[in-house]
Design a protein around this motif. Structure first.
Motif, PDB file in Angstrom:
ATOM      1  N   ALA A  13      48.234  40.306  30.522  1.00  0.00           N
ATOM      2  CA  ALA A  13      48.075  41.443  31.436  1.00  0.00           C
ATOM      3  C   ALA A  13      46.626  41.556  31.905  1.00  0.00           C
ATOM      4  O   ALA A  13      46.371  41.820  33.088  1.00  0.00           O
ATOM      5  CB  ALA A  13      48.530  42.735  30.765  1.00  0.00           C
ATOM      6  N   ASP A  14      45.674  41.345  31.000  1.00  0.00           N
ATOM      7  CA  ASP A  14      44.261  41.377  31.388  1.00  0.00           C
ATOM      8  C   ASP A  14      43.948  40.295  32.416  1.00  0.00           C
ATOM      9  O   ASP A  14      43.255  40.548  33.406  1.00  0.00           O
ATOM     10  CB  ASP A  14      43.351  41.199  30.170  1.00  0.00           C
ATOM     11  CG  ASP A  14      43.299  42.421  29.278  1.00  0.00           C
ATOM     12  OD1 ASP A  14      43.690  43.523  29.734  1.00  0.00           O
ATOM     13  OD2 ASP A  14      42.867  42.282  28.114  1.00  0.00           O
ATOM     14  N   HIS A  15      44.462  39.092  32.187  1.00  0.00           N
ATOM     15  CA  HIS A  15      44.244  37.988  33.129  1.00  0.00           C
ATOM     16  C   HIS A  15      44.885  38.300  34.480  1.00  0.00           C
ATOM     17  O   HIS A  15      44.289  38.041  35.531  1.00  0.00           O
ATOM     18  CB  HIS A  15      44.799  36.682  32.582  1.00  0.00           C
ATOM     19  CG  HIS A  15      44.001  36.087  31.470  1.00  0.00           C
ATOM     20  ND1 HIS A  15      42.650  35.833  31.560  1.00  0.00           N
ATOM     21  CD2 HIS A  15      44.379  35.664  30.244  1.00  0.00           C
ATOM     22  CE1 HIS A  15      42.228  35.292  30.428  1.00  0.00           C
ATOM     23  NE2 HIS A  15      43.256  35.189  29.613  1.00  0.00           N
ATOM     24  N   ALA A  16      46.093  38.842  34.465  1.00  0.00           N
ATOM     25  CA  ALA A  16      46.789  39.178  35.708  1.00  0.00           C
ATOM     26  C   ALA A  16      46.011  40.244  36.472  1.00  0.00           C
ATOM     27  O   ALA A  16      45.814  40.132  37.693  1.00  0.00           O
ATOM     28  CB  ALA A  16      48.214  39.653  35.412  1.00  0.00           C
ATOM     29  N   TRP A  17      45.569  41.281  35.780  1.00  0.00           N
ATOM     30  CA  TRP A  17      44.816  42.360  36.424  1.00  0.00           C
ATOM     31  C   TRP A  17      43.503  41.828  37.002  1.00  0.00           C
ATOM     32  O   TRP A  17      43.105  42.180  38.113  1.00  0.00           O
ATOM     33  CB  TRP A  17      44.575  43.496  35.441  1.00  0.00           C
ATOM     34  CG  TRP A  17      43.789  44.619  36.010  1.00  0.00           C
ATOM     35  CD1 TRP A  17      42.597  45.103  35.554  1.00  0.00           C
ATOM     36  CD2 TRP A  17      44.107  45.424  37.155  1.00  0.00           C
ATOM     37  NE1 TRP A  17      42.161  46.141  36.341  1.00  0.00           N
ATOM     38  CE2 TRP A  17      43.078  46.365  37.338  1.00  0.00           C
ATOM     39  CE3 TRP A  17      45.167  45.430  38.054  1.00  0.00           C
ATOM     40  CZ2 TRP A  17      43.060  47.293  38.366  1.00  0.00           C
ATOM     41  CZ3 TRP A  17      45.167  46.361  39.084  1.00  0.00           C
ATOM     42  CH2 TRP A  17      44.121  47.274  39.236  1.00  0.00           C
ATOM     43  N   ARG A  18      42.828  40.967  36.268  1.00  0.00           N
ATOM     44  CA  ARG A  18      41.572  40.388  36.753  1.00  0.00           C
ATOM     45  C   ARG A  18      41.815  39.591  38.038  1.00  0.00           C
ATOM     46  O   ARG A  18      41.065  39.697  39.003  1.00  0.00           O
ATOM     47  CB  ARG A  18      40.949  39.495  35.687  1.00  0.00           C
ATOM     48  CG  ARG A  18      39.542  39.039  36.054  1.00  0.00           C
ATOM     49  CD  ARG A  18      38.831  38.286  34.941  1.00  0.00           C
ATOM     50  NE  ARG A  18      39.000  38.908  33.650  1.00  0.00           N
ATOM     51  CZ  ARG A  18      39.491  38.283  32.578  1.00  0.00           C
ATOM     52  NH1 ARG A  18      39.857  37.026  32.638  1.00  0.00           N
ATOM     53  NH2 ARG A  18      39.603  38.915  31.427  1.00  0.00           N
ATOM     54  N   LEU A  19      42.900  38.826  38.073  1.00  0.00           N
ATOM     55  CA  LEU A  19      43.227  38.032  39.255  1.00  0.00           C
ATOM     56  C   LEU A  19      43.515  38.942  40.459  1.00  0.00           C
ATOM     57  O   LEU A  19      43.056  38.682  41.575  1.00  0.00           O
ATOM     58  CB  LEU A  19      44.426  37.134  38.957  1.00  0.00           C
ATOM     59  CG  LEU A  19      44.748  36.043  39.953  1.00  0.00           C
ATOM     60  CD1 LEU A  19      43.563  35.112  40.170  1.00  0.00           C
ATOM     61  CD2 LEU A  19      45.944  35.236  39.453  1.00  0.00           C
ATOM     62  N   LEU A  20      44.225  40.044  40.228  1.00  0.00           N
ATOM     63  CA  LEU A  20      44.505  40.993  41.316  1.00  0.00           C
ATOM     64  C   LEU A  20      43.222  41.644  41.831  1.00  0.00           C
ATOM     65  O   LEU A  20      43.102  41.933  43.020  1.00  0.00           O
ATOM     66  CB  LEU A  20      45.489  42.066  40.850  1.00  0.00           C
ATOM     67  CG  LEU A  20      46.915  41.587  40.615  1.00  0.00           C
ATOM     68  CD1 LEU A  20      47.737  42.695  39.968  1.00  0.00           C
ATOM     69  CD2 LEU A  20      47.558  41.130  41.911  1.00  0.00           C
TER      70      LEU A  20
END
Length: 166
Positions: A13-20
């Motif tokens: 989730a942290d990686h996904a949020w960072r990408l967004l």
């Protein structure tokens, strides 16, 4: 092919949020009378991780699709940096219901301000009457962190990452 280490839910989730937060350009998948359509669009994540804002023209087929069938997905990925295996690039797909934000309203004004803060060149487009500000409410998330490292998440996971709860 070397496998990427497995991901834990908060880490994904942290990686996904960072990408967004890092990217501004996405593939939008919508569905219309002629079938599925994929378009490239700019997007702005809401600070709480609950949704993505899209500012789209009525001249575009994807806008008509969203107004007729208000569900969509967005796919965002790391830029291709020329690496030997592009399957090792991070990518995230989010999906959920899409709604037009009515104007005038406080919700529209805050969305407009957020959008322009992230994409200043869009400011003049908000004066055009044929543009619609949409919110894609994030229900589901698929994060791929590299070859063999994928995890399904939901909007709750992404909102927790946006708060820094991961």
């Amino acid at each position: 092919m070397p496998r990427t280490p497995p991901l834990r839910r908060p880490q994904a989730a942290d990686h996904a949020w960072r990408l967004l937060r890092e990217q501004r350009w996405a593939a939008l998948a919508s569905s219309g009378e002629a079938g599925p359509l994929c378009s490239q669009v700019a997007f702005v994540p809401e600070p709480d991780g609950g949704g993505l804002l899209l500012h789209l023209s009525h001249l575009a087929a994807h806008t008509a699709n969203l107004l007729q069938r208000p569900r969509a997905s967005l796919s965002i990925g790391d830029p291709d940096d020329g690496r030997e295996d592009p399957q090792t690039l991070r990518r995230v797909t989010v999906w959920g219901p899409v709604s037009a934000i009515e104007r005038p309203s406080a919700r529209y004004d805050s969305g407009r301000a957020l959008y322009i803060a992230r994409l200043p060149a869009s400011k003049p487009l908000f004066e055009f009457p044929d543009f619609v500000l949409f919110k894609l409410e994030i229900e589901g998330v698929r994060f791929v962190g590299g070859f063999g490292a994928a995890l399904d998440l939901d909007g709750v996971d992404l909102r927790a990452a946006a708060r820094g709860d991961g």
